[in-house]
Design an enzyme around this catalytic site. Structure first.
Site, PDB file in Angstrom:
ATOM      1  N   LYS A 157       0.849  -1.192   0.000  1.00  0.00           N
ATOM      2  CA  LYS A 157       0.000   0.000   0.000  1.00  0.00           C
ATOM      3  C   LYS A 157       0.885   1.242   0.000  1.00  0.00           C
ATOM      4  CE  LYS A 157      -3.961   1.811   2.671  1.00  0.00           C
ATOM      5  NZ  LYS A 157      -4.790   1.533   3.876  1.00  0.00           N
TER       6      LYS A 157
ATOM      7  N   SER B 183      -9.602   1.498   3.062  1.00  0.00           N
ATOM      8  CA  SER B 183      -8.740   2.294   2.205  1.00  0.00           C
ATOM      9  C   SER B 183      -7.684   1.477   1.447  1.00  0.00           C
ATOM     10  CB  SER B 183      -8.013   3.361   3.037  1.00  0.00           C
ATOM     11  OG  SER B 183      -7.162   2.776   4.004  1.00  0.00           O
TER      12      SER B 183
ATOM     13  N   SER C   5     -10.146  -0.961   6.956  1.00  0.00           N
ATOM     14  CA  SER C   5      -9.405  -0.693   5.718  1.00  0.00           C
ATOM     15  C   SER C   5      -8.732  -1.906   5.116  1.00  0.00           C
ATOM     16  CB  SER C   5      -8.379   0.421   5.943  1.00  0.00           C
ATOM     17  OG  SER C   5      -9.034   1.662   6.066  1.00  0.00           O
TER      18      SER C   5
END
Length: 507
Positions: A99, A179, A203
């Site tokens: 990420k 996310s 997330s």
């Protein structure tokens, strides 16, 4: 730039005719490399080719942000080490996507924000060092909901100013959730074998569930947070995302902190290879009416568990106190201001944007280029906090919120002595909407997120063409039990399906 980099990396060598890494799982990849049927370089080149075909071309998934310029070189080194019988771990030679809020020495660490465009920290986050020491290859970085979805209200999950809008590979008009959107989409669409996401509340769990893959949010402190662009250390944690339970356990094994290794001395992959010793689970039926596919999915799980000799206690309500959510937001806002300011300064961000207040001013000056279709209310609130004045209220909220979350879980895990709580993760994906933002149906991540308890989501079924996930929650350091149960359920449910990249719902 992205396209030219991928094309350049692909030109030198094509895949061997005998190598077939398409949709391969980690266990098969390890075996193929050990037997000389596949190389790390071939595997890396395969994923670079997939990214070239589907990330911006083809289906425009927008899952991957940047490619590691050293990926092929690292793969070649891993192949040489393997040939010399010098493999670092079971993860040796396998590519991993990170990420884009996780610091790396060679790629931009941006959280998808225009204010951090092209920012290279020059150093790895602690977990990245661990992965490289284990022999993993860092393939690239994944798109995300900008600032880990803590910029402002009205956002659409999976969108960032730098990465654009990530898309659900099962139905391209629908959300990938967030996310850790790009991490989930990348593994779901076979742009990556393994990915790392981060979670503050949902997330990892939401995008993994909604894209039909496995995600693990470990126990608080199980993975070092050093180097990750923060929201709040009270809840932030990184975790693995993959298409299969074994694969996620393999990646988590390499990410564990020193404290976690004391608590979990045996490799987590071992838990996938033997039936877990379980006596009782709690099955939450409070969401059966939220979608017509959820009730039958939970019925099937209950029947299977009973066949395994596991007692199933059904619970018809799952309601967390409103005070918990209020306390959670206070904690996140306070720590966001304190810890993001510190990260921006510690990791060499330009002086013009090295505080939350300066980021707010930068976004205001850039206007739509930075803020696009929603605002920056969370950044503004954080910038305006007086940390000294708010400290007492923050401390109260931290203690009270955590206790409320623990109480919600402990009434089952401790008082009823259940081995795990099983519940639907989230409802099915909703349409991407850049006018109204996300329209969540329901989610069940908050209690474990605030309490710091481990949770796993795995594919549980489908609502039409859209995946549904099922979550397992346990007491701190119960990862082996949860992983064992997840592996057992994975074999029974057989709910993972390759996405078909539909451009519109067939129904």
């Amino acid at each position: 730039m992205f396209k030219s980099m991928v094309v350049g990396l692909l030109t030198a060598v094509s895949l061997s005719a005998t190598a077939t890494p398409s949709w391969i799982d980690a266990k098969s990849a390890i075996q193929a490399m050990q037997q000389g049927e596949l190389t790390s370089e071939q595997l890396v080149r395969y994923y670079l080719d997939r990214i070239e075909q589907h990330n911006q071309q083809g289906h425009n998934l927008a899952a991957v942000m940047d490619i590691n310029p050293q990926a092929i070189q690292q793969a070649q080194l891993r192949d040489q080490e393997r040939a010399s019988h010098n493999s670092h771990s079971a993860l040796h030679g396998l590519p991993v996507i990170l990420k884009a809020n996780i610091s790396t020495a060679t790629m931009p660490t941006t959280a998808g924000a225009l204010a951090l465009k092209n920012h290279i920290t020059g150093r790895n986050a602690a977990l990245v060092d661990q992965l490289e020491q284990a022999g993993a290859i860092i393939l690239g970085t994944a798109n995300l909901s900008e600032w880990a979805n803590f910029r402002g209200t009205g956002s659409a999950s999976g969108w960032s100013a730098l990465g654009g809008q990530a898309r659900n590979p099962h139905l391209l008009t629908h959300t990938p959730c967030g996310s850790s959107s790009g991490s989930a989409v990348a593994v779901a669409a076979d742009l990556a074998l393994l990915a790392v996401g981060t979670e503050t509340d949902g997330s990892i769990m939401c995008p993994a569930a909604i894209n039909g893959v496995v995600g693990i949010k470990p126990t608080r402190g199980a993975v070092a947070g050093e180097g990750i662009i923060p929201i709040a250390s009270a809840q932030d944690i990184a975790g693995p995302m993959a298409r299969h339970v074994f694969d996620a356990a393999l990646l988590l094994d390499a990410m564990l902190s020193d404290e976690a290794r004391k608590q979990l001395p045996v490799a987590l992959t071992k838990a996938t290879e033997q039936a877990p010793e379980l006596s009782k689970v709690i099955l939450v039926r409070a969401y059966d009416e939220q979608d017509e596919a959820i009730g039958p999915m939970m019925d099937g799980i209950a029947e299977f568990l009973l066949q395994q000799g596991i007692a199933v206690v059904s619970v018809d309500e799952w309601q967390l106190p409103a005070e918990l959510y209020q306390d959670e937001l206070k904690v996140l806002m306070y720590e966001y201001r304190r810890e993001l300011d510190q990260w921006l300064q510690d990791y060499g961000v330009d002086d013009s944007v090295n505080s939350v207040a300066k980021v707010v001013a930068f976004n205001q000056a850039k206007g739509e280029e930075a803020l696009a279709f929603f605002g920056q209310e969370y950044l503004e609130q954080a910038a305006n906090l007086d940390l000294e004045l708010e400290n007492e209220d923050y401390q109260r909220a931290l203690a009270n919120g955590r206790q409320l979350a623990m109480n919600a879980l402990d009434q089952y895990l401790k008082e009823l002595e259940a081995d795990a709580i099983i519940l639907p993760s989230y409802g099915p994906a909703w349409p991407i909407d850049h006018i109204n933002g996300d329209v969540f149906n329901f989610g069940t991540s908050t209690a474990a997120a605030v309490a710091g308890y481990p949770s796993i989501t795995l594919p549980g079924g489908f609502s039409g063409v859209l995946p549904l996930g099922v979550s397992l929650v346990g007491l701190p350091w119960s990862e082996p039990t949860l992983i064992g149960l997840a592996a057992l359920m994975e074999k029974e449910l057989k709910a993972y399906q390759q996405p078909t990249f539909l451009s519109q719902d067939k129904e």
